[in-house]
Design a protein around this motif. Structure first.
Motif, PDB file in Angstrom:
ATOM      1  N   ILE A  98      -6.232  -9.455  -2.371  1.00 60.66           N
ATOM      2  CA  ILE A  98      -6.791  -8.957  -1.036  1.00 60.66           C
ATOM      3  C   ILE A  98      -5.895  -8.509  -0.165  1.00 60.66           C
ATOM      4  N   THR A  99      -5.110  -9.740   0.527  1.00 58.61           N
ATOM      5  CA  THR A  99      -4.126  -9.557   1.340  1.00 58.61           C
ATOM      6  C   THR A  99      -2.971  -8.615   1.157  1.00 58.61           C
ATOM      7  N   ALA A 100      -2.449  -8.775   0.231  1.00 61.67           N
ATOM      8  CA  ALA A 100      -1.739  -7.888  -0.168  1.00 61.67           C
ATOM      9  C   ALA A 100      -1.469  -6.598  -0.295  1.00 61.67           C
ATOM     10  N   LEU A 101      -2.580  -6.406  -0.845  1.00 65.73           N
ATOM     11  CA  LEU A 101      -3.045  -4.740  -0.593  1.00 65.73           C
ATOM     12  C   LEU A 101      -3.472  -4.091   0.098  1.00 65.73           C
ATOM     13  N   ALA A 102      -4.195  -4.722   1.823  1.00 68.91           N
ATOM     14  CA  ALA A 102      -4.231  -4.491   2.938  1.00 68.91           C
ATOM     15  C   ALA A 102      -3.086  -4.192   3.324  1.00 68.91           C
ATOM     16  N   ALA A 103      -2.352  -5.201   3.477  1.00 69.15           N
ATOM     17  CA  ALA A 103      -0.946  -4.852   3.853  1.00 69.15           C
ATOM     18  C   ALA A 103       0.008  -3.907   3.818  1.00 69.15           C
ATOM     19  N   TRP A 104      -0.201  -3.110   2.082  1.00 68.08           N
ATOM     20  CA  TRP A 104       0.808  -2.790   2.309  1.00 68.08           C
ATOM     21  C   TRP A 104       0.541  -1.057   2.795  1.00 68.08           C
ATOM     22  N   ARG A 105      -1.454  -0.917   3.161  1.00 64.06           N
ATOM     23  CA  ARG A 105      -1.137  -0.367   4.184  1.00 64.06           C
ATOM     24  C   ARG A 105      -1.582  -0.120   5.693  1.00 64.06           C
ATOM     25  N   LEU A 106      -2.158  -1.065   5.804  1.00 64.43           N
ATOM     26  CA  LEU A 106      -2.351  -1.541   6.908  1.00 64.43           C
ATOM     27  C   LEU A 106      -1.810  -2.568   8.149  1.00 64.43           C
ATOM     28  N   PRO A 107      -1.869  -2.416   9.403  1.00 61.05           N
ATOM     29  CA  PRO A 107      -0.949  -3.011  10.275  1.00 61.05           C
ATOM     30  C   PRO A 107      -1.211  -4.699   9.724  1.00 61.05           C
ATOM     31  N   LEU A 108      -0.290  -5.454  10.359  1.00 64.51           N
ATOM     32  CA  LEU A 108      -0.385  -6.975   9.769  1.00 64.51           C
ATOM     33  C   LEU A 108      -1.167  -7.432  10.462  1.00 64.51           C
ATOM     34  N   ILE A 109      -1.666  -7.530  11.274  1.00 63.66           N
ATOM     35  CA  ILE A 109      -2.725  -8.077  11.684  1.00 63.66           C
ATOM     36  C   ILE A 109      -3.561  -7.695  11.099  1.00 63.66           C
ATOM     37  N   VAL A 110      -4.477  -6.314  10.771  1.00 67.41           N
ATOM     38  CA  VAL A 110      -5.599  -5.790  10.488  1.00 67.41           C
ATOM     39  C   VAL A 110      -5.242  -6.908   8.742  1.00 67.41           C
ATOM     40  N   ALA A 111      -4.029  -7.193   7.935  1.00 63.53           N
ATOM     41  CA  ALA A 111      -4.520  -7.762   6.591  1.00 63.53           C
ATOM     42  C   ALA A 111      -5.030  -9.061   6.904  1.00 63.53           C
ATOM     43  N   VAL A 112      -4.013  -9.880   7.908  1.00 58.48           N
ATOM     44  CA  VAL A 112      -4.506 -10.804   7.912  1.00 58.48           C
ATOM     45  C   VAL A 112      -5.627 -11.470   8.315  1.00 58.48           C
ATOM     46  N   ALA A 113      -6.230 -10.922   9.105  1.00 56.13           N
ATOM     47  CA  ALA A 113      -7.791 -11.139   9.049  1.00 56.13           C
ATOM     48  C   ALA A 113      -9.021 -10.471   7.997  1.00 56.13           C
ATOM     49  N   ILE A 114      -8.249  -9.384   7.302  1.00 59.73           N
ATOM     50  CA  ILE A 114      -9.483  -8.884   5.757  1.00 59.73           C
ATOM     51  C   ILE A 114      -8.952 -10.298   5.580  1.00 59.73           C
ATOM     52  N   GLY A 115      -7.867 -10.814   5.220  1.00 57.44           N
ATOM     53  CA  GLY A 115      -7.157 -11.459   4.466  1.00 57.44           C
ATOM     54  C   GLY A 115      -8.578 -12.824   4.974  1.00 57.44           C
ATOM     55  N   THR A 116      -8.500 -13.358   5.649  1.00 57.69           N
ATOM     56  CA  THR A 116      -8.917 -14.309   6.467  1.00 57.69           C
ATOM     57  C   THR A 116     -10.304 -14.430   5.919  1.00 57.69           C
ATOM     58  N   VAL A 117     -11.405 -13.450   5.996  1.00 59.96           N
ATOM     59  CA  VAL A 117     -12.444 -12.707   6.002  1.00 59.96           C
ATOM     60  C   VAL A 117     -12.663 -12.967   5.052  1.00 59.96           C
ATOM     61  N   CYS A 118     -12.227 -12.666   3.883  1.00 58.52           N
ATOM     62  CA  CYS A 118     -11.996 -12.423   2.447  1.00 58.52           C
ATOM     63  C   CYS A 118     -12.074 -14.195   1.152  1.00 58.52           C
ATOM     64  N   VAL A 119     -11.226 -14.747   2.476  1.00 59.14           N
ATOM     65  CA  VAL A 119     -11.045 -16.461   1.715  1.00 59.14           C
ATOM     66  C   VAL A 119     -11.863 -16.506   1.894  1.00 59.14           C
ATOM     67  N   VAL A 120     -12.056 -16.509   3.286  1.00 57.43           N
ATOM     68  CA  VAL A 120     -14.043 -17.278   3.918  1.00 57.43           C
ATOM     69  C   VAL A 120     -15.294 -16.826   3.222  1.00 57.43           C
ATOM     70  N   LEU A 121     -15.493 -15.383   2.938  1.00 53.48           N
ATOM     71  CA  LEU A 121     -16.112 -15.175   1.811  1.00 53.48           C
ATOM     72  C   LEU A 121     -16.175 -15.576   0.456  1.00 53.48           C
ATOM     73  N   LEU A 122     -15.300 -15.413  -0.122  1.00 52.45           N
ATOM     74  CA  LEU A 122     -15.267 -16.379  -1.643  1.00 52.45           C
ATOM     75  C   LEU A 122     -15.072 -17.269  -1.590  1.00 52.45           C
ATOM     76  N   ARG A 123     -14.929 -18.253  -0.978  1.00 56.27           N
ATOM     77  CA  ARG A 123     -15.142 -19.947  -0.294  1.00 56.27           C
ATOM     78  C   ARG A 123     -16.255 -20.026  -1.137  1.00 56.27           C
ATOM     79  N   MET A 124     -17.629 -19.460   0.072  1.00 55.51           N
ATOM     80  CA  MET A 124     -19.050 -19.385  -0.030  1.00 55.51           C
ATOM     81  C   MET A 124     -19.091 -19.340  -1.140  1.00 55.51           C
ATOM     82  N   GLY A 125     -18.881 -17.644  -1.789  1.00 57.43           N
ATOM     83  CA  GLY A 125     -19.123 -17.307  -3.112  1.00 57.43           C
ATOM     84  C   GLY A 125     -18.578 -19.002  -4.804  1.00 57.43           C
ATOM     85  N   PHE A 126     -18.312 -19.522  -4.406  1.00 54.31           N
ATOM     86  CA  PHE A 126     -17.503 -19.679  -5.168  1.00 54.31           C
ATOM     87  C   PHE A 126     -17.763 -21.122  -5.361  1.00 54.31           C
ATOM     88  N   SER A 127     -18.293 -22.335  -4.127  1.00 59.82           N
ATOM     89  CA  SER A 127     -18.578 -23.283  -3.839  1.00 59.82           C
ATOM     90  C   SER A 127     -20.129 -23.224  -4.225  1.00 59.82           C
TER      91      SER A 127
END
Length: 100
Positions: free
Chosen positions: A71-100
């Motif tokens: 998801i972060t790689a796809l976001a980085a394709w079109r968005l600024p790097l800081i936005v992609a990093v923020a999206i990746g951070t939120v995604c990993v947190v939410l996905l870790r909560m979902g997978f636990s």
């Protein structure tokens, strides 16, 4: 606490080799002009190194991290790097909560 001289010398040696490589690169750049394929290859080098560092970690950790990296790689394709990093951070947190 004791200081192990073998480990200390190993770390110092690695630091010196790293410094020599970096300084050697700066010296060589002054005398070499890259053209054509060599210039294109050097421009692609940062992306290749970053990919080589990130992909094994993303694939070896777990499904949440792998999906978040994609998801972060796809976001980085079109968005600024800081936005992609923020999206990746939120995604990993939410996905870790979902997978636990």
């Amino acid at each position: 606490m004791t200081v192990d001289t073998v480990h200390l010398m190993t770390i110092a040696g690695m630091a010196l080799v790293t410094l020599a490589m970096r300084l050697g690169g700066y010296v060589l750049v002054r005398y070499v002009t890259l053209r054509g394929r060599a210039a294109v290859a050097m421009e692609a080098m940062p992306v290749a190194v970053l990919t080589a560092l990130i992909v094994p970690t993303a694939l070896a950790t777990g499904p949440a991290e792998t999906i978040a990296a994609a998801i972060t790689a796809l976001a980085a394709w079109r968005l600024p790097l800081i936005v992609a990093v923020a999206i990746g951070t939120v995604c990993v947190v939410l996905l870790r909560m979902g997978f636990s």
